[in-house]
Design a protein around this motif. Structure first.
Motif, PDB file in Angstrom:
ATOM      1  N   TYR B  36      24.685  37.293 -16.424  1.00 37.63           N
ATOM      2  CA  TYR B  36      23.498  36.457 -16.477  1.00 37.63           C
ATOM      3  C   TYR B  36      22.364  37.190 -15.774  1.00 37.63           C
ATOM      4  N   LYS B  38      18.548  36.503 -13.919  1.00 35.35           N
ATOM      5  CA  LYS B  38      17.768  35.421 -13.315  1.00 35.35           C
ATOM      6  C   LYS B  38      16.441  35.938 -12.798  1.00 35.35           C
ATOM      7  N   ALA B  41      12.359  31.435  -9.788  1.00 36.61           N
ATOM      8  CA  ALA B  41      11.920  30.107 -10.219  1.00 36.61           C
ATOM      9  C   ALA B  41      12.427  29.729 -11.609  1.00 36.61           C
ATOM     10  N   GLU B  42      13.433  30.444 -12.102  1.00 33.20           N
ATOM     11  CA  GLU B  42      14.056  30.077 -13.363  1.00 33.20           C
ATOM     12  C   GLU B  42      15.569  30.006 -13.177  1.00 33.20           C
ATOM     13  N   GLY B  43      16.242  29.312 -14.092  1.00 34.06           N
ATOM     14  CA  GLY B  43      17.692  29.311 -14.062  1.00 34.06           C
ATOM     15  C   GLY B  43      18.251  30.586 -14.667  1.00 34.06           C
ATOM     16  N   PRO B  44      19.515  30.887 -14.417  1.00 34.77           N
ATOM     17  CA  PRO B  44      20.145  32.076 -15.013  1.00 34.77           C
ATOM     18  C   PRO B  44      20.127  32.005 -16.542  1.00 34.77           C
ATOM     19  N   PHE B  89      23.681  38.664 -12.386  1.00 35.53           N
ATOM     20  CA  PHE B  89      24.921  38.103 -11.871  1.00 35.53           C
ATOM     21  C   PHE B  89      26.063  38.380 -12.832  1.00 35.53           C
ATOM     22  N   LEU B 102      32.469  28.650 -13.731  1.00 37.61           N
ATOM     23  CA  LEU B 102      32.241  30.084 -13.616  1.00 37.61           C
ATOM     24  C   LEU B 102      32.289  30.482 -12.155  1.00 37.61           C
ATOM     25  N   PHE B 104      30.892  33.326  -9.746  1.00 39.90           N
ATOM     26  CA  PHE B 104      29.827  34.319  -9.772  1.00 39.90           C
ATOM     27  C   PHE B 104      29.971  35.341  -8.647  1.00 39.90           C
ATOM     28  N   GLY B 105      29.451  36.537  -8.909  1.00 44.12           N
ATOM     29  CA  GLY B 105      29.246  37.516  -7.858  1.00 44.12           C
ATOM     30  C   GLY B 105      27.957  37.206  -7.111  1.00 44.12           C
ATOM     31  N   GLN B 106      27.647  38.043  -6.109  1.00 46.21           N
ATOM     32  CA  GLN B 106      26.499  37.778  -5.243  1.00 46.21           C
ATOM     33  C   GLN B 106      25.181  38.157  -5.893  1.00 46.21           C
TER      34      GLN B 106
END
Lengths: 113, 114
Positions: B36, B38, B41-44, B89, B102, B104-106
């Protein structure tokens, strides 16, 4: 076509208060998942709801709860807020619950003071 | 216990060159992997995915490679463009057909310089 919408976009609450976050999935999507993203980390899974039933729950305390309505929209509730609950809360929707089709909203930024 | 790790917090590349973002995982039961992107101020936004039964998946400028024996996957972006500058991500799923959960990684912040 409207994407995943979340409200509100920003929120400031005081420690000990309760908060409700809302999510409207993409039309036709029956699954909604909630994630918490703290600064500098990846999103962490909180809940998944599919056809109004809880399908999965992450490692979060019972202060966190959620539900899904007949129109597939969802609410995430957090009680007894702590400073550590400050984060970006993300909602994702998908058609069948399969991760290949997960679409995210823009998130709700919650600040606890 | 971090099951999905992105060990490079940031990466800077020149426009037109290749960007390679890496991800390691510990759980051999993961059967589906996703990347993903990102913006602030937006979603993935979903980029590309790969099933555990494959070792490569390509979509335009984006290619994901999976090395199951090393529990490692990578995302290649060729050629890199300034608009690719974002946080990337890596995410993994135990069951791609059933759950929306899901892990997720950092994240890795990619900067593409003009």
């Amino acid at each position: 076509d409207a994407g995943v919408t979340q409200s509100p976009t920003h929120l400031i609450k005081t420690r000990g208060q309760q908060v409700t976050l809302r999510c409207s999935p993409i039309s036709g999507h029956k699954s909604v998942s909630w994630y918490q993203q703290v600064l500098g980390q990846g999103p962490q899974f909180i809940f998944q709801y599919y056809e109004k039933e809880e399908r999965g729950r992450g490692n979060f305390p019972d202060r966190f709860s959620a539900r899904q309505f007949p129109n597939y929209s969802s609410e995430l509730n957090v009680n007894a807020l702590l400073l550590g609950d400050s984060a970006l809360y993300l909602c994702a929707s998908s058609i069948s619950g399969g991760v290949t089709e997960a679409f995210f909203g823009q998130g709700t930024r919650l600040t606890v003071v | 216990d971090q099951q999905v790790k992105q060990n490079s917090p940031s990466l800077s590349v020149q426009e037109g060159r290749i960007s390679i973002l890496n991800c390691d995982y510990t759980n051999s039961m993961f059967d589906y992997f996703l990347w993903y992107k990102k913006y602030p101020a937006e979603g993935p936004t979903f980029l590309i995915s790969i099933s555990s039964i494959k070792d490569k998946n390509e979509d335009g400028r984006f290619t994901v490679f999976l090395n199951k024996s090393a529990k490692h996957l990578s995302l290649h972006i060729v050629p890199s463009q300034p608009g690719d500058s974002a946080v990337y991500f890596c995410a993994a799923s135990l069951d791609s057909s059933n759950t929306g959960k899901l892990i997720f990684g950092q994240g890795t912040t990619l900067q593409v310089k003009p």
